[in-house]
Write a protein that holds these residues in place. Structure first.
Motif, PDB file in Angstrom:
ATOM      1  N   VAL A   1       0.926  -1.300   0.134  1.00 10.62           N
ATOM      2  CA  VAL A   1       0.011  -0.125   0.069  1.00 10.62           C
ATOM      3  C   VAL A   1       0.846   1.394   0.120  1.00 10.62           C
ATOM      4  CG1 VAL A   1      -1.560   1.374   1.374  1.00 10.62           C
ATOM      5  CG2 VAL A   1      -1.801  -1.224   1.125  1.00 10.62           C
ATOM      6  N   GLN A   2       0.497   2.242  -0.739  1.00 13.23           N
ATOM      7  CA  GLN A   2       1.334   3.358  -0.832  1.00 13.23           C
ATOM      8  C   GLN A   2       0.359   4.482  -0.968  1.00 13.23           C
ATOM      9  OE1 GLN A   2       4.062   3.936  -4.246  1.00 13.23           O
ATOM     10  NE2 GLN A   2       5.409   5.384  -3.008  1.00 13.23           N
ATOM     11  N   LEU A   3       0.556   5.512   0.081  1.00 10.58           N
ATOM     12  CA  LEU A   3      -0.457   6.766  -0.026  1.00 10.58           C
ATOM     13  C   LEU A   3       0.749   8.054  -0.377  1.00 10.58           C
ATOM     14  CD1 LEU A   3      -2.728   6.021   2.801  1.00 10.58           C
ATOM     15  CD2 LEU A   3      -3.150   6.000   0.300  1.00 10.58           C
ATOM     16  N   VAL A   4       0.550   8.631  -1.524  1.00 13.18           N
ATOM     17  CA  VAL A   4       1.280   9.955  -1.821  1.00 13.18           C
ATOM     18  C   VAL A   4       0.556  11.066  -1.655  1.00 13.18           C
ATOM     19  CG1 VAL A   4       3.041  10.854  -3.175  1.00 13.18           C
ATOM     20  CG2 VAL A   4       2.876   8.457  -2.952  1.00 13.18           C
ATOM     21  N   GLU A   5       0.822  12.205  -0.725  1.00  8.50           N
ATOM     22  CA  GLU A   5       0.222  13.503  -0.876  1.00  8.50           C
ATOM     23  C   GLU A   5       0.959  14.272  -1.614  1.00  8.50           C
ATOM     24  OE1 GLU A   5      -0.053  11.523   3.416  1.00  8.50           O
ATOM     25  OE2 GLU A   5       1.276  12.032   2.079  1.00  8.50           O
ATOM     26  N   SER A   6       0.220  15.369  -1.930  1.00 13.68           N
ATOM     27  CA  SER A   6       0.744  16.330  -2.875  1.00 13.68           C
ATOM     28  C   SER A   6      -0.069  17.702  -2.667  1.00 13.68           C
ATOM     29  CB  SER A   6       1.014  16.145  -4.232  1.00 13.68           C
ATOM     30  OG  SER A   6      -0.140  15.728  -4.879  1.00 13.68           O
ATOM     31  N   GLY A   7       0.374  18.780  -2.917  1.00 20.36           N
ATOM     32  CA  GLY A   7      -0.382  20.069  -2.913  1.00 20.36           C
ATOM     33  C   GLY A   7      -0.301  20.922  -1.909  1.00 20.36           C
ATOM     34  N   GLY A   8       0.484  20.443  -0.724  1.00 23.55           N
ATOM     35  CA  GLY A   8       0.826  21.472   0.402  1.00 23.55           C
ATOM     36  C   GLY A   8       1.735  22.609  -0.083  1.00 23.55           C
ATOM     37  N   GLY A   9       1.603  23.570   0.927  1.00 20.58           N
ATOM     38  CA  GLY A   9       2.674  24.967   0.666  1.00 20.58           C
ATOM     39  C   GLY A   9       2.187  26.024   1.335  1.00 20.58           C
ATOM     40  N   LEU A  10       2.969  27.062   1.056  1.00 17.15           N
ATOM     41  CA  LEU A  10       2.753  28.468   1.873  1.00 17.15           C
ATOM     42  C   LEU A  10       1.578  29.292   1.305  1.00 17.15           C
ATOM     43  CD1 LEU A  10       3.535  30.560   3.784  1.00 17.15           C
ATOM     44  CD2 LEU A  10       5.280  31.284   2.384  1.00 17.15           C
ATOM     45  N   VAL A  11       0.853  29.450   1.926  1.00 19.77           N
ATOM     46  CA  VAL A  11      -0.505  30.288   1.586  1.00 19.77           C
ATOM     47  C   VAL A  11      -0.912  31.380   2.561  1.00 19.77           C
ATOM     48  CG1 VAL A  11      -2.169  28.734   2.662  1.00 19.77           C
ATOM     49  CG2 VAL A  11      -2.850  30.071   0.459  1.00 19.77           C
ATOM     50  N   GLN A  12      -1.317  32.617   2.029  1.00 19.95           N
ATOM     51  CA  GLN A  12      -1.805  33.669   2.998  1.00 19.95           C
ATOM     52  C   GLN A  12      -3.226  33.257   3.690  1.00 19.95           C
ATOM     53  OE1 GLN A  12      -1.659  37.287   1.011  1.00 19.95           O
ATOM     54  NE2 GLN A  12       0.525  37.587   1.021  1.00 19.95           N
ATOM     55  N   PRO A  13      -3.456  33.956   4.878  1.00 24.50           N
ATOM     56  CA  PRO A  13      -4.755  33.631   5.579  1.00 24.50           C
ATOM     57  C   PRO A  13      -5.803  34.252   4.477  1.00 24.50           C
ATOM     58  CG  PRO A  13      -3.136  34.673   6.955  1.00 24.50           C
ATOM     59  CD  PRO A  13      -2.417  34.602   5.630  1.00 24.50           C
ATOM     60  N   GLY A  14      -7.027  33.358   4.523  1.00 30.67           N
ATOM     61  CA  GLY A  14      -8.048  33.276   3.691  1.00 30.67           C
ATOM     62  C   GLY A  14      -7.874  32.846   2.266  1.00 30.67           C
ATOM     63  N   GLY A  15      -6.735  32.416   1.900  1.00 34.55           N
ATOM     64  CA  GLY A  15      -6.402  31.779   0.759  1.00 34.55           C
ATOM     65  C   GLY A  15      -6.924  30.177   0.691  1.00 34.55           C
TER      66      GLY A  15
END
Length: 115
Positions: free
Chosen positions: A1-15
């Motif tokens: 089984v493999q689970l690979v997350e993506s899409g994180g990062g730095l975002v401003q409040p409200g984003g």
């Protein structure tokens, strides 16, 4: 089984951010999927969960109305759409599945909400 997350990062409040989890090694469409998060110095907590067919979801009170979990069983992916992000949403976000063979976690993706 493999689970690979993506899409994180730095975002401003409200984003907004959209996390994705690519799953493999099990019959994805047969299992509920969840997103958890862990902030520094805090315990890991459930953020959202979705049933195997996607017909039912549930959310932590802290994210209700702002986050939305969804899945694409044809692509073996689960998503977390995060809107109106707040600094307190800063954490490592993990994809999770409990199967008959055991439970599994992804490696996590960092989400930082800061101006």
């Amino acid at each position: 089984v493999q689970l690979v997350e993506s899409g994180g990062g730095l975002v401003q409040p409200g984003g907004s951010l959209r996390l994705s989890c690519a799953a493999s090694g099990f019959t994805f469409s047969s299992y509920a999927m969840s997103w958890y998060r862990q902030a520094p110095g805090k315990e890991r907590e459930l953020v959202a969960a979705i049933t195997s067919a996607g017909g039912s979801t549930n959310y932590a009170d802290s994210v209700k109305g702002r986050f939305s979990i969804s899945r694409d069983n044809a692509k073996n992916r689960v998503y977390l759409q995060m809107n109106s992000l707040k600094p307190e949403d800063t954490a490592v976000y993990y994809c999770y599945v409990y199967t008959v063979g055991g439970d599994y976690w992804g490696q996590g993706t960092q989400v930082t909400v800061s101006s």
